[in-house]
Design an enzyme around this catalytic site. Structure first.
Site, PDB file in Angstrom:
ATOM      1  N   ASP A   1       0.879  -1.160   0.000  1.00 55.96           N
ATOM      2  CA  ASP A   1       0.000   0.000   0.000  1.00 55.96           C
ATOM      3  C   ASP A   1       0.926   1.222   0.000  1.00 55.96           C
ATOM      4  O   ASP A   1       2.133   1.111   0.243  1.00 55.96           O
ATOM      5  CB  ASP A   1      -0.926  -0.018   1.217  1.00 55.96           C
ATOM      6  CG  ASP A   1      -2.155   0.858   0.975  1.00 55.96           C
ATOM      7  OD1 ASP A   1      -2.096   1.760   0.110  1.00 55.96           O
ATOM      8  OD2 ASP A   1      -3.177   0.662   1.663  1.00 55.96           O
TER       9      ASP A   1
HETATM   10  C1  BGC Z   1      -5.032   3.190   0.125  1.00 55.05           C
HETATM   11  C2  BGC Z   1      -5.068   2.249  -1.054  1.00 55.05           C
HETATM   12  C3  BGC Z   1      -4.896   3.049  -2.317  1.00 55.05           C
HETATM   13  C4  BGC Z   1      -3.579   3.800  -2.248  1.00 55.05           C
HETATM   14  C5  BGC Z   1      -3.278   4.640  -3.486  1.00 55.05           C
HETATM   15  C6  BGC Z   1      -3.829   4.116   0.117  1.00 55.05           C
HETATM   16  O1  BGC Z   1      -3.961   5.147   1.020  1.00 55.05           O
HETATM   17  O2  BGC Z   1      -5.066   2.451   1.319  1.00 55.05           O
HETATM   18  O3  BGC Z   1      -6.252   1.536  -1.074  1.00 55.05           O
HETATM   19  O4  BGC Z   1      -4.975   2.213  -3.442  1.00 55.05           O
HETATM   20  O5  BGC Z   1      -3.621   4.688  -1.154  1.00 55.05           O
HETATM   21  O6  BGC Z   1      -4.117   5.738  -3.546  1.00 55.05           O
END
Ligand code: BGC
Length: 921
Positions: free
Chosen positions: A703
């Protein structure tokens, strides 16, 4: 060309149908719904005036060209007559009480202040045929729900509104525009005639809801969660929300598995429940009982007066055996086509017996680390929700080891979990010690057996030569040196200039040198409910995960996501960061809206429909967040302590289905930790379970800005070597992969032998293997068909104008980002969007050197958006040709690449230059 044309009408129609099929009708006294032709309707509740199309955070940032809210849709039909006076009362109150945006990310109000009801408003309720009350809620990333008024509970004003309208209105219909289930006790108190969950339906949300309200579609959505009386009744509540550590004591007894086994009386609306405007008879039998599988046949007949669809659900009650089992477990479902009154359909549902097996993490059933079918009777219950499902038969099973696995991701600290003990006719909660990781199976060992590929230096092999089978992947990788491999471990983002503007990240060819080897930069974008492009590019906003789950219609979901796949492909995006597949462990999780259900089977099936449909259009998906990301509070600090059994049967099961049946090509790990390891560095999770057990051969990414740890230590930003070792192939993300801006320890740990070059090569091969199967390599090598190329160009030309994605790097001395006026085109009603690269975090200001030949009464506004969020408006007057400078505070800028949009309200501006500058420099 048609193959590449995005049929927006069809897209909208499918989304509208998905919204309608996801609506769950919980109550419909005296046929309060559907609304009848020509009826007079009063619309209450401020949420009617501002529809929640989705929840908050990365999954909610799709820029749409339109959103049809519930009131918009109601206004657009002549079938009913909306009370105008009430609308005006609300509109004037809303002027005084505007929508409270909150403080932004993670701090948006869950709900808005409701208008206190006046006597005149009540009189209107009495005058009309039906009153609709819309209640809205939001929550999302970094923002869990709370068990308080305004979030999980209704506020006093909302309750009073429902109570008082219910008393005087002939029919009161409460519509819940929410991301997730909320407290429902008020239904028993105020008795509204109808209650309809419409969730957050994306840009077609209002239209889909209207179809149900008017009866054009008879509701057929089914709850993917159990609605219990009190939040405390959920088995997870007492172990939810700790930012440090959460013991999953409820084990596999999540949602209905708990309630049906131990606490039936606490349920207000059972899992799988949802009414229609018509009625169905369901007659089922076990048609055949083979050694491997059972075929269940359900004969569904529409015995009411409306056309409608019904979902038949099959639950198993497995013998308690030595392991203990929930009394019900969803093992199959099927939805009818649209059945006319009197029409019937036979639904065949095949149940593979091996899928009913339990995971023996203790060895109690005699076979540790195995999926086993314990001896005894396996009873099938079939019906239209978990509670009313009736026993249709059973089969006898001898003890069977279904699969021998290895212990993986086991807890390392002692805790107790729920286990049922029989008490007369029912079961009571007992506790047992959870089996722990055995010595020697620690996942910290260096188990990468692949041997190092000897470095050859540049042999002139390009990646496309591997595609053309002129060279092997090993020969290609042999050319890459240690630095290349380390750079490839780092994704570039957010908003990498190498890929589609405004997207989450690029991976693969993230340096010029890697690109010279013919490695393209592949692109991924959020997800899950539509494509997020922060530079303002418009995309289609989809119904949320819960709404899609409630359709219980994988076929429809698949058709919708085939459109998403096409949209991604035309936008030159190789993977959507979705679907979100975490389990609704507790109703208070803020991101439940992105996820599907409390049940892993329906989660797996609905996600598989999405993954497969996009795969068939040549687009990847990134199933997330793997795994145990079941709360937002402390999501990067908290350790989820979960038994191996609960992991296998609940928290990993949906992912397993999406990998095995949907061919998911990418997986995103989480911010947090499971059983002592931050997931991005968990070898057991990313290699043993995902790849060795399930056969996954795609990529694993972190993530965004996730951390890792060494066992026994806390996670740390610089700790990234465990990710490499675990086969979490890509760290997401940094602005400049060559520069190691986060000072990661990969090189250092390579030098001391904690990780090996072979591991880096193995991970690079995963990434390259992915790219070789993606559109990215075809785009990079000019192998896209002419028709698709034209369609992509058409798509780009229809998007908002973006000034060449030229990056204006900050001058190292002044930290100024200068955009010359010659790049801008200030015309009334138009915008310029440009990319910037601000290499230093901090508060920024924006200055315009500007003039206008117009006179001093001319009003010339420029609205400034940063990453598509409105910041401020600079309104200058005509300067009669004199050059002036106007400076405004912009915002705190974090991370490198961003988009600035200038929207011009009037003609007559001449901009010499725009300068963004860190304040104080
Ligand atoms: C989230 C993800 C997301 C990523 C990119 C993170 O804060 O948990 O689900 O895909 O950001 O935006």
């Amino acid at each position: 060309m048609e193959k590449f044309t995005l049929d927006r009408k069809k897209y909208a129609a499918l989304a509208r149908q998905a919204v309608a099929e996801g609506c769950v009708l919980l109550r419909n006294e005296a046929q309060a719904l559907p609304l009848k032709q020509g009826e007079k309707i009063a619309v209450y509740g401020r949420s009617a005036f501002r529809y929640y199309k989705s929840g908050l955070g990365s999954g909610g940032l799709v820029n749409t060209s339109y959103v049809v809210g519930i009131l918009d849709a109601l206004k657009g039909t002549n079938d009913i007559v909306i009370n105008q006076e009430l609308l005006e009362i609300y509109e004037s109150w809303l002027k005084e009480n505007p929508y409270d945006e909150g403080q932004g990310w993670g701090r948006v109000p869950w709900s808005q202040k409701e208008m206190p009801i006046t006597d005149r408003m009540l009189e209107i309720a009495n005058e009309v045929d039906a009153s609709l009350i819309v209640i809205g809620r939001t929550a999302g990333e970094d923002q869990d729900n709370t068990a308080k008024e305004g979030s999980y509970l209704l506020t006093k004003d909302e309750k009073s509104l429902i109570e008082r309208v219910c008393k005087v209105s002939k029919r009161t219909i409460v519509i819940l525009n929410v991301g997730n289930i909320i407290d429902m006790k008020w239904v028993e108190e105020y008795h509204p005639q109808a209650v309809l969950y419409v969730w957050q339906g994306g840009q077609e949300g209002g239209n889909g809801t209207l179809d149900v309200l008017l009866g054009n579609v008879a509701p057929c959505g089914k709850l993917t969660d159990t609605i219990a009386r009190e939040i405390e009744d959920y088995s997870s509540t007492s172990n939810f929300g700790d930012p440090e550590k959460n013991y999953y004591k409820e084990d596999i007894y999540v949602g209905y598995r708990y309630f049906e086994t131990f606490a039936k009386e606490k349920v207000l609306y059972p899992f799988g429940y949802g009414m229609s405007y018509t009625y169905f008879s369901v007659n089922s039998e076990i048609k055949s009982n083979q050694e491997e599988s059972c075929l269940i046949i359900a004969n569904v007949k529409n015995i009411g007066n409306y056309a409608g669809k019904e979902t038949v659900q099959v639950y198993v009650n497995a013998p308690q055996g030595k392991l203990g089992k929930p009394l019900r477990q969803l093992v199959g479902f099927a939805k009818t086509k649209l059945l006319m009154p009197g029409e019937e359909e036979i639904l065949p549902i095949t149940i593979n017996k091996d899928d009913l097996a339990s995971y023996d993490d203790s060895g109690m059933a005699g076979h540790k680390s195995c999926y086993v079918l314990e001896e005894g009777q396996y009873e099938f219950y079939v019906g239209t929700d978990v509670r009313s499902a009736v026993k249709i038969g059973a089969f006898d099973q001898e003890f069977k080891v279904v699969k021998q696995l290895e212990s993986a991701l086991a807890p390392i600290e002692a805790f107790e979990r729920i286990k049922p003990v029989p008490m007369g006719d029912s079961y009571e909660v007992d506790m047992e010690e959870v089996p722990l990781q055995e010595k020697g199976s620690v996942d910290d060992c260096n188990t990468c057996t692949s041997s190092e590929i000897a470095y050859t230096g540049d042999k002139g092999i390009k990646l496309v030569d591997v595609l053309d089978q002129k060279a092997s992947l090993d020969e290609f990788v042999a050319q890459l040196d240690e630095n290349d491999l380390i750079h490839m471990f780092r994704g570039e983002g957010m908003c990498s200039p190498r890929v589609t503007p405004g997207t989450a990240a690029a991976f693969g060819g993230v340096t010029d040198r890697l690109q010279q080897y013919g490695i393209p930069a592949a692109c991924c974008a959020d997800g899950p409910s539509g494509i997020r492009m922060d530079c303002g590019t418009k995309a289609f906003s989809l119904p949320n995960g819960t709404a899609l789950g409630c359709t219980f219609n994988p076929e429809l979901v698949g058709q919708l996501f085939a459109m998403v796949g096409k949209e991604l492909r035309l936008n030159q995006i190789d993977s959507l960061l979705g679907p979100g597949m975490n389990i609704h462990r507790n109703p208070l999780n803020g991101r439940n809206f992105e996820y599907i259900s409390e049940d892993p089977y329906v989660t797996g099936k609905i996600a598989t429909a999405q993954v497969k449909a996009m795969y068939d259009t040549g687009i990847g998906t990134t199933i997330k967040h793997f795994c145990g990301n079941n709360q937002e509070v402390g999501r990067s600090t908290s350790d989820s302590v979960i038994s191996e059994r609960a992991l296998r049967e609940i928290y990993l099961k949906g992912f397993e289905i999406a990998v095995k049946e949907g061919y998911a090509r990418a997986v995103m790990t989480t911010y947090g930790s499971v059983n002592g390891y931050w997931t991005a560095g968990s070898y057991d999770l990313c290699t043993k379970i995902l790849r060795e057990e399930w056969g996954f051969d795609g990529i694993v990414m972190t993530d965004w800005w996730a951390q890792a740890n060494y066992l026994g230590e806390k996670a740390n930003k610089t700790v990234k070597a465990p990710m490499v070792k675990a086969q979490n192939d890509i760290y997401m993300c940094v602005a400049h992969p060559e520069d190691n801006p986060e000072n990661d320890d990969v090189k250092q740990m390579l030098d001391v032998g904690y990780i090996t070059k072979a591991q880096l090569q193995r991970n690079a091969k995963n990434i390259l293997g992915y790219i070789l199967k993606s559109q990215a390599i075809l785009r990079f090598t000019g192998r896209i068909s002419k028709e698709e190329q034209q369609a992509m160009e058409l798509m780009t030309s229809q998007q908002e104008r973006i000034v060449d994605p030229v990056f204006y790097y900050a001058d190292p001395d002044t930290h100024e980002i200068v955009i010359p006026g010659s790049e801008l085109n200030p015309k009334a009603g138009e915008s310029d969007v440009f990319a910037i690269s601000a290499d230093i975090d901090g508060e920024y200001s924006i200055s315009f050197t500007i003039k206008s030949e117009l006179g001093s009464l001319a009003q010339l506004p420029i609205s400034i958006f940063f990453d598509n969020v409105f910041q401020t408006t600079v309104s200058i007057n005509g300067t009669e040709g004199k050059v002036i400078e106007e400076t405004r505070d912009l915002c705190y800028v974090f991370g490198s690449n961003h988009y600035v949009k200038l929207y011009y309200g009037a003609n007559g501006l001449e901009i010499e230059q725009v300068v963004l500058k860190r304040r104080g420099d």
